[in-house]
Design an enzyme around this catalytic site. Sequence first.
Site, PDB file in Angstrom:
ATOM      1  N   CYS A 114      -3.437   1.496   6.985  1.00  0.00           N
ATOM      2  CA  CYS A 114      -3.666   0.053   7.006  1.00  0.00           C
ATOM      3  C   CYS A 114      -5.170  -0.249   7.110  1.00  0.00           C
ATOM      4  O   CYS A 114      -5.887  -0.107   6.137  1.00  0.00           O
ATOM      5  CB  CYS A 114      -2.833  -0.603   8.103  1.00  0.00           C
ATOM      6  SG  CYS A 114      -2.625  -2.379   7.879  1.00  0.00           S
TER       7      CYS A 114
ATOM      8  N   HIS B 224       2.613   0.900   6.823  1.00  0.00           N
ATOM      9  CA  HIS B 224       2.769   1.625   8.089  1.00  0.00           C
ATOM     10  C   HIS B 224       3.885   2.663   7.985  1.00  0.00           C
ATOM     11  O   HIS B 224       5.055   2.344   8.222  1.00  0.00           O
ATOM     12  CB  HIS B 224       3.096   0.645   9.217  1.00  0.00           C
ATOM     13  CG  HIS B 224       1.939  -0.182   9.636  1.00  0.00           C
ATOM     14  ND1 HIS B 224       1.247   0.039  10.802  1.00  0.00           N
ATOM     15  CD2 HIS B 224       1.322  -1.232   9.032  1.00  0.00           C
ATOM     16  CE1 HIS B 224       0.263  -0.845  10.908  1.00  0.00           C
ATOM     17  NE2 HIS B 224       0.290  -1.622   9.844  1.00  0.00           N
TER      18      HIS B 224
ATOM     19  N   GLU C   8       4.516   4.825  10.072  1.00  0.00           N
ATOM     20  CA  GLU C   8       4.989   5.050  11.442  1.00  0.00           C
ATOM     21  C   GLU C   8       5.927   3.953  11.932  1.00  0.00           C
ATOM     22  O   GLU C   8       6.437   4.019  13.048  1.00  0.00           O
ATOM     23  CB  GLU C   8       3.792   5.199  12.392  1.00  0.00           C
ATOM     24  CG  GLU C   8       3.076   3.923  12.744  1.00  0.00           C
ATOM     25  CD  GLU C   8       2.161   3.347  11.666  1.00  0.00           C
ATOM     26  OE1 GLU C   8       1.461   2.365  11.979  1.00  0.00           O
ATOM     27  OE2 GLU C   8       2.137   3.849  10.534  1.00  0.00           O
TER      28      GLU C   8
END
EC number: 2.6.1.85
Length: 187
Positions: A79, A168, A170
């Site tokens: 990001c 993202h 994650e």
Amino acid sequence: MILLIDNYDSFTWNLYQYFCELGAEVLVRRNDELTLADIISLAPAKIVISPGPCTPDESGISLAAIRHFSGQTPILGVCLGHQAIAQVFGAAIVRAAKVMHGKTSPVSHTGQGVFLGLNNPLTVTRYHSLLIDPRTLPECFEVTARSEEGEIMGIRHRVFDLEGVQFHPESILSEQGHQLLANFLNR
């Protein structure tokens, strides 16, 4: 050891957790609590530049770390980290036409680098209001992923082990996030 530079974002700890689950030793340091000399002394095997709530200009040591370690140490930007990589090499970071905060969307990718072996298209979670201006991305980068609207969602340096993703991996809503991060770890 992976040095994870924290740009004051809670998602940093999700990245930490995912990398630890993949068997990596991870050291997290905030972007204003270490110097370039500190990073050189740590001699990380890999560097990850985390997401963050600001622009690359406000990402502390992140820009200097990218400048110094590009071509020496593998770097992944997530990001804000992705935007910081592009900015260091001369790209402009601009406001997105549509703000994406906590929204999933499909991205199409080249199947290279961190995208090796992943579903295509890949459903990912996006939290951003800024993007790389595609007209300014230097030739030393290839675009590895795009949104349905054609926005840059992934970049990879043509020579250095340097890669970024706008989304993202994650986030729990991102598909195959562990595998994407494992692809970075295992090369």
